[in-house]
Design a protein around this motif. Structure first.
Motif, PDB file in Angstrom:
ATOM      1  N   ALA A   1      -7.054   5.810  -5.297  1.00  0.00           N
ATOM      2  CA  ALA A   1      -6.574   5.973  -3.931  1.00  0.00           C
ATOM      3  C   ALA A   1      -5.071   6.207  -3.942  1.00  0.00           C
ATOM      4  N   GLY A   2      -4.609   7.065  -3.028  1.00  0.00           N
ATOM      5  CA  GLY A   2      -3.182   7.366  -2.945  1.00  0.00           C
ATOM      6  C   GLY A   2      -2.919   8.388  -1.866  1.00  0.00           C
ATOM      7  N   THR A   3      -1.881   9.180  -2.040  1.00  0.00           N
ATOM      8  CA  THR A   3      -1.558  10.201  -1.056  1.00  0.00           C
ATOM      9  C   THR A   3      -2.579  11.327  -1.096  1.00  0.00           C
ATOM     10  N   GLN A   4      -2.598  12.133  -0.028  1.00  0.00           N
ATOM     11  CA  GLN A   4      -3.508  13.277   0.008  1.00  0.00           C
ATOM     12  C   GLN A   4      -3.189  14.250  -1.114  1.00  0.00           C
ATOM     13  N   ASP A   5      -1.897  14.481  -1.377  1.00  0.00           N
ATOM     14  CA  ASP A   5      -1.518  15.407  -2.448  1.00  0.00           C
ATOM     15  C   ASP A   5      -2.012  14.912  -3.804  1.00  0.00           C
ATOM     16  N   LEU A   6      -1.897  13.616  -4.056  1.00  0.00           N
ATOM     17  CA  LEU A   6      -2.369  13.064  -5.324  1.00  0.00           C
ATOM     18  C   LEU A   6      -3.868  13.306  -5.485  1.00  0.00           C
ATOM     19  N   ILE A   7      -4.629  12.997  -4.456  1.00  0.00           N
ATOM     20  CA  ILE A   7      -6.081  13.142  -4.543  1.00  0.00           C
ATOM     21  C   ILE A   7      -6.473  14.611  -4.664  1.00  0.00           C
ATOM     22  N   ASP A   8      -5.806  15.486  -3.925  1.00  0.00           N
ATOM     23  CA  ASP A   8      -6.079  16.928  -4.050  1.00  0.00           C
ATOM     24  C   ASP A   8      -5.824  17.401  -5.482  1.00  0.00           C
ATOM     25  N   TYR A   9      -4.767  16.890  -6.083  1.00  0.00           N
ATOM     26  CA  TYR A   9      -4.435  17.283  -7.454  1.00  0.00           C
ATOM     27  C   TYR A   9      -5.474  16.760  -8.448  1.00  0.00           C
ATOM     28  N   LEU A  10      -5.891  15.510  -8.285  1.00  0.00           N
ATOM     29  CA  LEU A  10      -6.880  14.942  -9.203  1.00  0.00           C
ATOM     30  C   LEU A  10      -8.193  15.712  -9.144  1.00  0.00           C
ATOM     31  N   LYS A  11      -8.520  16.239  -7.969  1.00  0.00           N
ATOM     32  CA  LYS A  11      -9.775  16.984  -7.831  1.00  0.00           C
ATOM     33  C   LYS A  11      -9.755  18.331  -8.554  1.00  0.00           C
TER      34      LYS A  11
ATOM     35  N   GLU B   1       0.812  -1.219   0.000  1.00  0.00           N
ATOM     36  CA  GLU B   1       0.000   0.000   0.000  1.00  0.00           C
ATOM     37  C   GLU B   1       0.844   1.267   0.000  1.00  0.00           C
ATOM     38  N   LYS B   2       2.029   1.232   0.611  1.00  0.00           N
ATOM     39  CA  LYS B   2       2.879   2.426   0.688  1.00  0.00           C
ATOM     40  C   LYS B   2       3.807   2.561  -0.512  1.00  0.00           C
ATOM     41  N   ASP B   3       3.797   1.550  -1.391  1.00  0.00           N
ATOM     42  CA  ASP B   3       4.756   1.541  -2.502  1.00  0.00           C
ATOM     43  C   ASP B   3       4.131   1.811  -3.865  1.00  0.00           C
ATOM     44  N   ILE B   4       2.819   1.630  -3.988  1.00  0.00           N
ATOM     45  CA  ILE B   4       2.136   1.886  -5.260  1.00  0.00           C
ATOM     46  C   ILE B   4       1.580   3.304  -5.231  1.00  0.00           C
ATOM     47  N   ASP B   5       1.906   4.094  -6.234  1.00  0.00           N
ATOM     48  CA  ASP B   5       1.522   5.509  -6.229  1.00  0.00           C
ATOM     49  C   ASP B   5       0.032   5.720  -6.455  1.00  0.00           C
ATOM     50  N   LEU B   6      -0.537   5.012  -7.434  1.00  0.00           N
ATOM     51  CA  LEU B   6      -1.962   5.165  -7.733  1.00  0.00           C
ATOM     52  C   LEU B   6      -2.632   3.798  -7.726  1.00  0.00           C
ATOM     53  N   GLN B   7      -3.614   3.633  -6.841  1.00  0.00           N
ATOM     54  CA  GLN B   7      -4.461   2.447  -6.872  1.00  0.00           C
ATOM     55  C   GLN B   7      -5.803   2.844  -7.456  1.00  0.00           C
ATOM     56  N   MET B   8      -6.177   2.214  -8.535  1.00  0.00           N
ATOM     57  CA  MET B   8      -7.479   2.481  -9.151  1.00  0.00           C
ATOM     58  C   MET B   8      -8.335   1.233  -9.020  1.00  0.00           C
TER      59      MET B   8
END
Length: 396
Positions: free
Chosen positions: A253-263, A231-238
């Protein structure tokens, strides 16, 4: 109609029919469960993605109806205006816990996820290493990104290492991503995620796993990434919310920064109306059920192994599946279509899958046992498979 369009359509439709590649669409009357009604005939259903039987679950139906009463039938807007309901926030927090990530974002479909996330993160200055058997939505998402697409031989780690090294050391690309299905839907094999992560760390690749057929199935339900503890090694889980989860939609699913960016960057999130309240609430309930108990997951695997062993003992070629997905590989496209039709006539719905979904000459019927099937249903299906297989000389 335009004459040139009319000629184009007739020519292509005739060609597909002549080569056994035209897909007849069957209409199901009523719910899509372990047994379905097609044109008045009751059939054992082995073609549904409803792995855990949640599409017809009574509790999910109850909470969906309740959400319609409290929130209406539609979200009313895109997420960025006023279409983000409290139900969406609850769902995304639940999905993040389920996947073991900091955050998650929900989309209207799994296809939308791949169209959204790949295009948002990658662009024409980048390269994407893509497994050659990846789902069509991945392929389309890669094309939309305008990144250089580099095809990698299926689950070939030597080829991945070679092409990753070439791409990174060329200096031509700002970012390089490797993208793969977690579970490959046509053969049921599983991506070699531990080796993929090792190579990704060596070359600083972005990692993206499409777990549409792994969510709810692998990792005691939490997916293929969780199955390997990565879970800590894969950047994007779809993943999709329409298969094992039983409803509709998808998530990243991923880091908070990733999700904030996708939004703020993912176009389907920005320009398409949000998931409906009823669906959203039902999805949240389904995910909570999977986190609370592995009963449905365990029953799915028990049924999957039972059917797989039965088909193999009869002499069918079931490939190298590592999951409940069990193909019966026939080969010739016309024989495959005939095989599927005869199964249906005898009482089993197992849809034929031919080119372009799979390579030419590898036509198959794909069996998808679920947690809802009984042993009696599976025994009856195996008996019908034996009868039709011998009749068409698929088995001896």
């Amino acid at each position: 109609m335009s004459k040139i369009l009319d000629e184009f359509l007739k020519s292509n439709l005739n060609d597909l029919k002549d080569n056994g590649l035209y897909n007849e669409i069957n209409v199901v009357s009523g719910a899509n469960g372990a047994v379905i009604n097609v044109e008045g005939q009751e059939l054992i259903n082995l073609s549904s993605n409803n792995y855990l039987g949640l599409a017809t679950n009574e509790k999910l139906k109850e909470v969906a109806k309740s959400a319609v009463d409290s929130h209406g039938v539609g979200a009313g807007a895109v997420r960025t205006i006023n279409g983000t309901l409290d139900l969406h926030v609850e769902l995304e927090e639940t999905l993040a816990r389920f996947k073991g990530t900091e955050a998650a974002v929900a989309f209207q479909s799994g296809f939308n996820c791949n169209m959204a996330a790949i295009q948002a993160v990658m662009n024409k200055e980048d390269a994407i290493l893509s497994d050659e058997l990846n789902h069509a939505s991945i392929i389309d998402g890669c094309r939309l990104s305008r990144a250089k697409i580099i095809r990698v031989n299926h689950s070939d780690m030597d080829d991945l290492r070679k092409k990753a090294k070439e791409a990174v050391e060329s200096g031509l690309y700002k970012k390089v991503m490797y993208i793969t299905d977690g579970v490959f839907s046509m053969d049921g094999d599983v991506a070699k995620l531990p080796e993929i992560v090792e190579i990704a760390k060596e070359f600083d690749l972005i990692t993206y796993v499409d777990d549409a057929h792994g969510s709810g199935v692998m990792g005691k339900g939490a997916g293929t990434v969780k199955h390997f503890g990565l879970e800590k090694d894969i950047d994007l889980q779809m993943g999709t919310l329409s298969k094992a989860i039983g409803v509709v939609g998808g998530y990243v699913a991923g880091t908070q920064d990733l999700i904030d960016y996708l939004k703020v960057a993912a176009r389907p999130f920005l320009f398409s109306t949000a998931l409906t309240p009823g669906d959203t609430r039902a999805i949240t309930e389904a995910v909570n059920m999977l986190m609370a108990s592995t009963e449905l997951h365990d029953r799915l695997w028990e049924n999957g192994n039972y059917l797989k062993d039965g088909l193999k003992s009869l002499g069918f070629n079931i490939g190298s599946s590592e999951t409940p997905i069990t193909p019966c590989i026939i080969g010739d496209e016309k024989t495959t279509q005939t095989f599927s039709r005869r199964l249906m006539e005898e009482g089993v719905y197992a849809k034929s899958i031919v080119f372009p979904t799979v390579a030419r000459g590898t036509g198959r019927v794909r069996n998808m046992p679920t947690a809802s099937h009984t042993k009696e249903m599976l025994d009856e299906a195996l008996s019908i498979y034996e009868k039709v297989g011998r009749e068409l000389n698929v088995i001896s």
